[in-house]
Design a protein around this motif. Sequence first.
Motif, PDB file in Angstrom:
ATOM      1  N   GLY A 191      -2.455  17.606 -24.152  1.00  0.00           N
ATOM      2  CA  GLY A 191      -0.804  17.547 -23.644  1.00  0.00           C
ATOM      3  C   GLY A 191      -0.587  16.636 -21.999  1.00  0.00           C
ATOM      4  O   GLY A 191      -1.611  16.819 -21.253  1.00  0.00           O
ATOM      5  N   ASN A 192       0.838  16.854 -22.094  1.00  0.00           N
ATOM      6  CA  ASN A 192       1.014  16.666 -20.472  1.00  0.00           C
ATOM      7  C   ASN A 192       0.835  17.972 -19.696  1.00  0.00           C
ATOM      8  O   ASN A 192       1.899  18.383 -19.062  1.00  0.00           O
ATOM      9  CB  ASN A 192       2.134  16.180 -20.491  1.00  0.00           C
ATOM     10  CG  ASN A 192       2.260  15.023 -19.451  1.00  0.00           C
ATOM     11  OD1 ASN A 192       2.714  15.256 -18.503  1.00  0.00           O
ATOM     12  ND2 ASN A 192       3.967  15.411 -18.314  1.00  0.00           N
ATOM     13  N   ARG A 193      -0.043  17.923 -18.636  1.00  0.00           N
ATOM     14  CA  ARG A 193      -0.739  19.148 -18.396  1.00  0.00           C
ATOM     15  C   ARG A 193      -0.839  19.114 -16.670  1.00  0.00           C
ATOM     16  O   ARG A 193      -1.429  17.923 -16.420  1.00  0.00           O
ATOM     17  CB  ARG A 193      -1.721  20.296 -19.017  1.00  0.00           C
ATOM     18  CG  ARG A 193      -1.588  20.685 -20.207  1.00  0.00           C
ATOM     19  CD  ARG A 193      -2.483  21.318 -20.614  1.00  0.00           C
ATOM     20  NE  ARG A 193      -2.457  21.981 -22.438  1.00  0.00           N
ATOM     21  CZ  ARG A 193      -1.807  22.814 -23.057  1.00  0.00           C
ATOM     22  NH1 ARG A 193      -1.647  23.552 -21.516  1.00  0.00           N
ATOM     23  NH2 ARG A 193      -1.595  23.473 -24.047  1.00  0.00           N
ATOM     24  N   PRO A 194      -0.519  20.188 -15.893  1.00  0.00           N
ATOM     25  CA  PRO A 194      -1.261  20.187 -14.643  1.00  0.00           C
ATOM     26  C   PRO A 194      -2.722  19.989 -14.382  1.00  0.00           C
ATOM     27  O   PRO A 194      -3.243  20.229 -14.819  1.00  0.00           O
ATOM     28  CB  PRO A 194      -0.405  20.602 -13.986  1.00  0.00           C
ATOM     29  CG  PRO A 194      -0.036  21.470 -14.724  1.00  0.00           C
ATOM     30  CD  PRO A 194       0.257  21.240 -15.923  1.00  0.00           C
TER      31      PRO A 194
END
Length: 448
Positions: free
Chosen positions: A424-427
């Motif tokens: 997923g697009n996570r920090p």
Amino acid sequence: MHVMDNAPESAGRGLIPIASYARTSEDFRKRDAHGVNNQHRINERSAREQGCVIVATYTDNGRGASKSGSERPGFDQLLSDLKRGAVYDGKPLRGVVAVADDRLYRRAEDFARFIEALTCQPGRVHVDQNGIRDPYSKEGLLKAVLSLEVATAETEIRGQRVRNWHWSRAVDGVPHSGPRPFGWQEDRIALHPVEAELVRKAVEDRIAGKPVRAIAIEWCGLGVRGTRGGVPNPQTVTQVMTAPRVCGYRANRGALLLDPDTGLPVLGQWQAIVTPEQWQAVCTTFAAGSLYMHRGSGAPRLTGRKAGPRYLASAFLRCGAEFGPGGICNHRMGGCKRSNSKKSPYVYLCSGGGTRGCGRCAISGPLVDDAIEKLLFPEGGEGPVRLPESIRERWMSGAMDFDERRKVIASVFKCFVIRPGVKGNRPWDYSRVTPVWKWADRVPVHAA
């Protein structure tokens, strides 16, 4: 490493808690780890007969121990736990059992590391199929040294036998063993109708002045893949074009073989793609260090030096992904350029696969490098290690060069374990980088 569930109860009955180590050099036939499993089974019997109990098993399947730089994560973890005197969950560890000494070591460096780790505390035992050995006594140490000499001699004899076998095949013009060379059929004699024509055209184009990069791009556009599935690049295309086999010549260990009677190159039994004159002409278009004869299998490097690391954390990272029953991968992670990302122009990834690692863990290169910097120089100066202010200033100002930065890292950390990320697009998550400090039991604090 695998921890035995029944160890605490058995150890409580007065049995000596020891580790079982198993290693094989090859596992390419059945690929079922039967060799190391059989060794652990024998080790269990030996331990039981000598009043010991196995509390953990350490395994290096399909890994050699004869060459310098051979990676054996199981062996390294065993030595680390022996020094601590306990396995990772705290169970005591007072020795080791192996079917033979050459499973543990085949080189003097590994022998010294093993003896140091085993005898760093009193009361340790070394068990094999013949009984318990005292690693502290002169007799026990002499036996270990003799086994090392036997293993070293056996390694040299085996190596010479293999070299002689390859040389004899080369003199007879027999094709190279190993993967199928690009341009030939599976029999390594008949030409591959498509690949051979690509090689022939590439040689002609290169002699005419076409850049090798353009040839590689052209092959990629045609959907060409190497015999092991790799995507063509300038280096691999260069190797294909400058290999002596393209004109029918036979080489061995980086040198053309010459007929002792005529002084002419030995001809192989396979069909040639180009003429010797064309091969010599295409070789002159490249720098000497790029040629197959200096970079191919068994050939020494032109300079005799290995390429240095390109990324700051190279050789310091270990894969922390789950791998095997109840264990972690622990395979070394290497750096890799990634041109399609501005945020992460390079990544560190587990390069293993099969028995050598999971090959599934990757992490942003800048993330790791930033995390290491934060560990070395934490905000407020509060951390397990406080480096001199002069080092921090030179690091932060950019005055410290690449090699010196790596030396600073090596002086503080043993390695870094990389925890797998979440899809997923996570920090960025700096906690994925877990440091393993040098001298974890007594991390030094230096005055600024």
